[in-house]
Design a protein around this motif. Structure first.
Motif: not given
Lengths: 341, 219
Positions: B131-136, B159-160
């Motif tokens: 779903s995108g819970w990642l750094a781009a 990522s952060a």
């Protein structure tokens, strides 16, 4: 005809009476909330409680003293490594024996803010359904139940069991829109004391060899610079209530701190300018029931912190705009990095 | 023998009711006082909380898992048989869990096992990544051939994360502007988070998406 008129009159009277009763009930509930806030600030108390959140539980002891307008409060974890904090009007000192460090955060308003009793206005009812209902005894004391139910998904509410005499919360639940418990505090014992000694408020932690980290608020606050930042998509009812510059751990320059509130819930947005280039990422973290949504973008680190649902802090960060040559531009956060459910 | 077991069952049932907010106030008083003194009982409650949260979130999100794997329950059954080491302890926890009722809607998916819960968490972690819970630009763990793998997911969305001291700094600064009740909750949260660690990334429901939670369930 007369019978129909009488029926209509009776119905109208009932409706008006019901509305008046509801309004009175809501006002009564708001008065209870204000009494509770006042009790939490201005009473002397010593109690042990169980704090449970979605995935953990912990036993705590709180000792709170109010004397001559000055608050001193000590909160100790009775489990784990024994972290504790001492809070006064001037600062919060946070003892972390596990990391052998002490964090000291000075307050912006040394005399006013912490001893301020919030006023809950009728406007709050646009975002919360506030009511009271009878409750059974707790801790062998007569209790009053106050329900604060959020009307949308952008904020949490409360269920509060207050001592009928003093309005101290004997049990409190932070609840979401569906009524699910997000966090709960239940006192095992609570003693309202006439006097609390200095000794009771001394930390149990031996800080020999600890690293002390101190931070000051920048009172000369470059207010205009702070106020240039805006949250583009504020949840209904939230508005900017405060702003300042302050030092933060790991930041070379003062961090901009914007405070938004709907009258009950509060969200802080911290904006830290940095020299990191090309990094883009997001993270969602949780401290107790407080969410922190964080993003690194080219030139800025932005974090929203609040005891609100994750969607609220996220939407506030992602809609933040910053000044650029007089025009506001959205932060270069890639929406693709976060998928809205 | 029965007499020795009975108090535990009573306490477990009280814990269930307490966490479901169904325990009468008079009994709540007694239970909370006991929790203050009884470390073992408190640990039991902590386990209930964790397992309950896992089940609540996974059970409410079965559509996502089902979409990933229409044959999911069959593979869970196979996994259960393969995971000999896991089982008894988790099953006992789940059986006694106050959230056993959460299992009913998903009963057909063989959720009533620790392994199933683990698999769900693992899958959920992967779907969060999806779903995108990642750094781009960060790569995603592969779902091979449309089949979800059950390996545990490390380093998801890290990522952060905000460093611990800095996050504590933010919460303390924020609490100054909160209501007295909110302030108390926020500062209490700082102390309660010591066991879990601030660096833990969570999903939208507040459930950690890293492997630590899974380990906690299995321990």
């Amino acid at each position: 005809m007369i019978a129909r008129f009488a029926s209509c009159f009776l119905t109208m009277t009932c409706l008006i009476a019901s509305t008046v009763a509801t309004a009175a009930g809501t006002e009564d509930a708001r008065v209870w909330l204000e009494r509770m806030s006042q009790a939490l600030v201005e009473r002397n108390y010593d109690g042990r409680f169980i704090h449970t959140s979605q995935t953990q539980s912990e036993t705590m002891r709180i000792i709170h003293r109010y004397a001559h307008g000055q608050i001193t409060e000590r909160l100790v974890s009775l489990d784990g490594v024994g972290r504790e904090y001492i809070r006064t009007n001037a600062e919060v000192t946070y003892y972390m024996p596990d990391t052998r460090s002490v964090l000291v955060e000075s307050h912006a308003e040394k005399d006013g803010l912490l001893s301020l009793i919030p006023e809950y206005t009728p406007g709050l009812e646009a975002y919360y359904d506030i009511s009271t209902s009878p409750a059974n005894k707790l801790l062998e004391r007569k209790a009053q139940l106050v329900n604060v139910q959020p009307r949308d998904e952008y904020r949490y509410g409360y269920r509060l069991w207050l001592d009928a005499d003093t309005a101290m919360p004997l049990k409190s639940q932070l609840v979401d829109r569906q009524g699910h418990i997000v966090a709960q505090v239940a006192f095992a014992d609570l003693v309202l004391r006439e006097h609390i000694t200095d000794r009771d408020l001394q930390p149990a932690v031996d800080t020999k060899g600890f690293e002390w980290i101190r931070h000051e608020i920048h009172r000369q606050a470059l207010v205009n610079e702070v106020n240039d930042w805006r949250v583009g998509e504020l949840p209904p009812g939230f508005k900017l209530t405060n702003s300042r510059l302050q030092s933060v751990v790991g930041s070379k320059t003062p961090v901009k701190h914007l405070v938004y509130s709907d009258g009950l819930a509060t969200v802080s947005v911290f904006i830290d300018q940095n020299d990191m280039e090309g990094q883009v990422g997001v993270s969602l973290q949780k401290v107790g029931s407080t969410y922190a949504f964080h993003t690194d973008t080219a030139g800025y680190q932005v974090t929203a912190v609040g005891e609100v649902p994750a969607a609220t802090v996220r939407s506030m960060v992602l809609s933040l705009t910053h000044p650029s040559g007089g025009n506001h531009e959205s932060l270069p956060v890639h929406e693709s990095a976060v998928i809205r459910k | 023998m029965t007499d020795a077991i009975q108090p535990n069952e009573t306490l477990q049932s009280q814990l269930s009711a307490f966490l479901d907010d169904e325990l009468p106030n008079a009994e709540t008083d007694l239970l909370v006082r006991r929790l203050i003194k009884d470390r073992e009982l408190k640990q039991t409650m902590a386990r209930y909380l964790i397992v309950g949260e896992v089940l609540r979130n996974t059970a409410s999100d079965t559509s996502k898992v089902a979409a990933l794997s229409p044959d999911f329950s069959k593979r869970i059954a196979i996994s259960i048989r393969q995971e000999q080491a896991v089982g008894t302890k988790e099953q006992a926890v789940l059986k006694n869990s106050p959230w056993s009722k959460w299992l009913r809607p998903a009963a057909g998916m063989a959720l009533a096992s620790g392994v199933a819960a683990l698999a769900f968490v693992s899958l959920r972690s992967q779907s969060d990544v999806e779903s995108g819970w990642l750094a781009a630009g960060q790569s995603q763990p592969a779902i091979q051939g449309g089949q979800p793998s059950y390996r545990r997911v490390n380093a998801v969305t890290r990522s952060a994360p905000i460093p611990e001291a800095r996050l504590a700094n933010y919460v303390v600064a924020h609490s100054e502007f909160s209501s007295p009740l909110g302030r108390g909750n926020q500062l209490t949260g700082l102390l309660t988070s010591e066991q879990q660690g601030y660096l833990q990334i969570v999903n939208e429901e507040g459930v950690p998406v890293s492997v630590e939670l899974i380990k906690t369930v299995t321990e």
